[in-house]
Scaffold this active site. Structure first.
Site, PDB file in Angstrom:
ATOM      1  CG  ASN A  14      -0.207   0.225   2.522  1.00 22.69           C
ATOM      2  OD1 ASN A  14       0.289  -0.727   3.112  1.00 22.69           O
ATOM      3  ND2 ASN A  14      -0.143   1.464   3.001  1.00 22.69           N
ATOM      4  CB  CYS A  15       1.141   4.233  -1.896  1.00 18.62           C
ATOM      5  SG  CYS A  15      -0.411   4.603  -2.720  1.00 18.62           S
ATOM      6  CB  ILE A  16      -0.044   8.106   0.980  1.00 21.42           C
ATOM      7  CG1 ILE A  16      -0.439   8.971   2.174  1.00 21.42           C
ATOM      8  CG2 ILE A  16      -0.548   8.707  -0.312  1.00 21.42           C
ATOM      9  CD1 ILE A  16       0.234  10.314   2.196  1.00 21.42           C
ATOM     10  NE  ARG A  63      -2.640   5.169  -5.727  1.00 25.24           N
ATOM     11  CZ  ARG A  63      -2.424   5.809  -6.867  1.00 25.24           C
ATOM     12  NH1 ARG A  63      -2.359   5.149  -7.992  1.00 25.24           N
ATOM     13  NH2 ARG A  63      -2.287   7.113  -6.895  1.00 25.24           N
TER      14      ARG A  63
END
Length: 482
Positions: A427-429, A431
């Site tokens: 995951n990123c910030i 999604r």
């Protein structure tokens, strides 16, 4: 390649996530005393120095973030390998070393090696690549101590010598090209600012806008708009040019604080009566998030794939607003994004100019967003939130706003075809980023029933589920299930 670049974009967010805390400390320091760390106020100087400690070493943070983020399993050994590569490159290609090796005066480009974010990213990639390739290496019994992950640093050092030799010839050309690119954009003044703002929004669906930002915000090509505005990254506050520094950031404040909430209001007003309550929950949270923090992805992913025409309009408006702000006597800067928090914190910085003007500008931008968004949505019958043809109400087993992250993760996993169809999760910030085995098992309707902002499928084996700023909690629950 797109998958690789998207993963790189996600990795760049790891070091960028360190910026807000640094910005808060610097902002508070300048509010206490506008002279910052050059003042006689101990508290102001302490806060400013504490904040600059992170941003002055962003290249190292990029090394660690990229090497860990690009490794197969986010192992810390990759970070060690990245640091090995960074220290060797910056030492072997330092001006003193180059002059010693060649007996000639070093090109000015070599003075930009140490502390350069591009070099940090490159050496991070070297460390990650060596880790992924050699983490399971088996050596003969006599050398078994250096098998597996212990071999990674050794291999990285050897590879970095070759990389340094290549950079010795390539770096002056590459750096010169980057400077020429940045200079060409900067030379166009407000037009260049507008072009940057347009592509900044346009690249968000692909997760590549962070790479573009590094050219204008940090020291990749010498523009260093963010660094100069805050007096960090090796720059002194005196290097900030009043009326110029901050031009690549100023225009985002009216868009993020006013334009995005107005666009969300237009979507709510055009939603079907039966779906207004559902739309209000999604759009209201996204609007508030954008206003306070400048995080716009929960809003943008709510319509960018349903209504790409509207998203291009949003990118175009952003570019126009950025260009107009660059022409006006107003400058503001941020360490994270153009939200209310950063707007307040930057007001007392030496490079700040008439930050109060962003309020009336923002109100005008809000009016334009409201009118244009509403007109385009109605005229083209765009399927923005609350106007979808299908009715998902009967399938709403979990709503993200309820913070039932276990149930949300369960519904998403079911829509992905079950845990047997998921090969990796990250995951990123905002999604979830997943790799899958069989794309035919994906049920987008089921995934959307979890209350997510949107779904993106970059390739047959990649799926991105846009959650918003609560993504980490959903990712943690899903990892348990996997």
């Amino acid at each position: 390649m797109m998958k690789y670049l998207q993963k790189l974009g996600k990795s760049l967010m790891l070091p960028v996530a360190c910026l807000p805390v640094a910005g808060i400390m610097l902002g508070l320091g300048y509010w206490i005393d506008p002279a910052g760390w050059g003042s006689g106020n101990v508290i102001a100087a302490f806060l400013c120095k504490a904040g600059s400690a992170l941003i002055d070493n962003m290249a190292i943070l990029f090394v660690i973030g990229v090497s860990v983020g690009m490794s197969d399993d986010n192992d810390g050994t990759a970070a060690l390998a990245g640091m090995v590569s960074y220290l060797m490159v910056t030492t072997l290609l330092s001006p003193g070393a180059v002059e010693m090796f060649t007996g000639k005066e070093a090109n000015v480009a070599f003075s930009k090696i140490a502390g350069n974010q591009f070099i940090g990213i490159l050496t991070g990639l070297v460390g990650a690549a060596c880790y992924n390739k050699f983490k399971s290496t088996r050596l003969p019994d006599a050398f078994s101590f250096f098998s597996g992950k212990r071999s990674v640093a050794i291999v990285t050092a050897s590879v970095t010598i070759l990389v340094s030799i290549i950079l010795f010839f390539v770096w002056p050309i590459l750096y010169g090209g980057l400077v020429a690119f940045g200079t060409a954009i900067a030379a166009t003044g407000a037009v260049g600012v507008g072009i940057y703002g347009f592509f900044n929004r346009l690249l968000i669906p692909f997760g590549l806008h962070h790479a573009l930002n590094s050219v204008f915000w940090f020291d990749a090509v010498g523009i260093a708009d963010l660094y100069k505005f805050w007096g960090m990254g090796g720059y002194d506050v005196s290097e900030a040019i009043l009326g110029q520094t901050g031009q690549y950031m100023t225009g985002f404040f009216p868009v993020m604080m006013f334009g995005v909430p107005a666009g969300a209001l237009a979507m709510y007003l055009t939603a079907k009566p039966a779906k207004k309550k559902e739309a209000a929950g999604l759009l209201g949270a996204a609007a508030l998030c954008s206003f306070l923090t400048g995080v716009t992805e929960p809003f943008e992913f709510a319509f960018m794939f349903l209504s790409p025409v509207l998203y291009v309009l949003h990118a175009l408006l952003t570019g126009i607003v950025c260009a107009i702000c660059a022409m006006l006597p107003v400058r503001a800067g941020f360490t994270f994004s153009g939200g209310f928090v950063d707007w307040v914190l930057c007001a007392k910085l030496p490079a700040a100019l008439n930050t109060w003007m962003l309020i009336p500008i923002g109100l005008a931008v809000a009016a334009i967003y409201l009118v244009l968004f509403r007109a385009v949505i109605v005229k083209l019958d765009l399927k923005t939130p609350g106007r979808e043809d299908e009715d998902l109400d009967a399938e709403m087993k979990a709503v993200l706003a309820n913070d039932d992250f276990t149930q949300v993760a369960s519904v998403i996993l079911e829509g992905l075809g079950g845990k047997g169809n998921v090969t990796s999760l990250d995951n990123c910030i905002t999604r979830l980023r997943l790799e899958i085995r069989d794309y035919t098992q994906i049920d987008e309707k089921k995934i959307k029933s979890a209350g997510v902002a949107g779904i993106m499928r970059p390739s047959k084996t990649s799926v991105q589920v846009i959650i918003g700023t609560k993504v980490q909690f959903v990712a943690d629950e899903m990892k348990k299930m996997l």
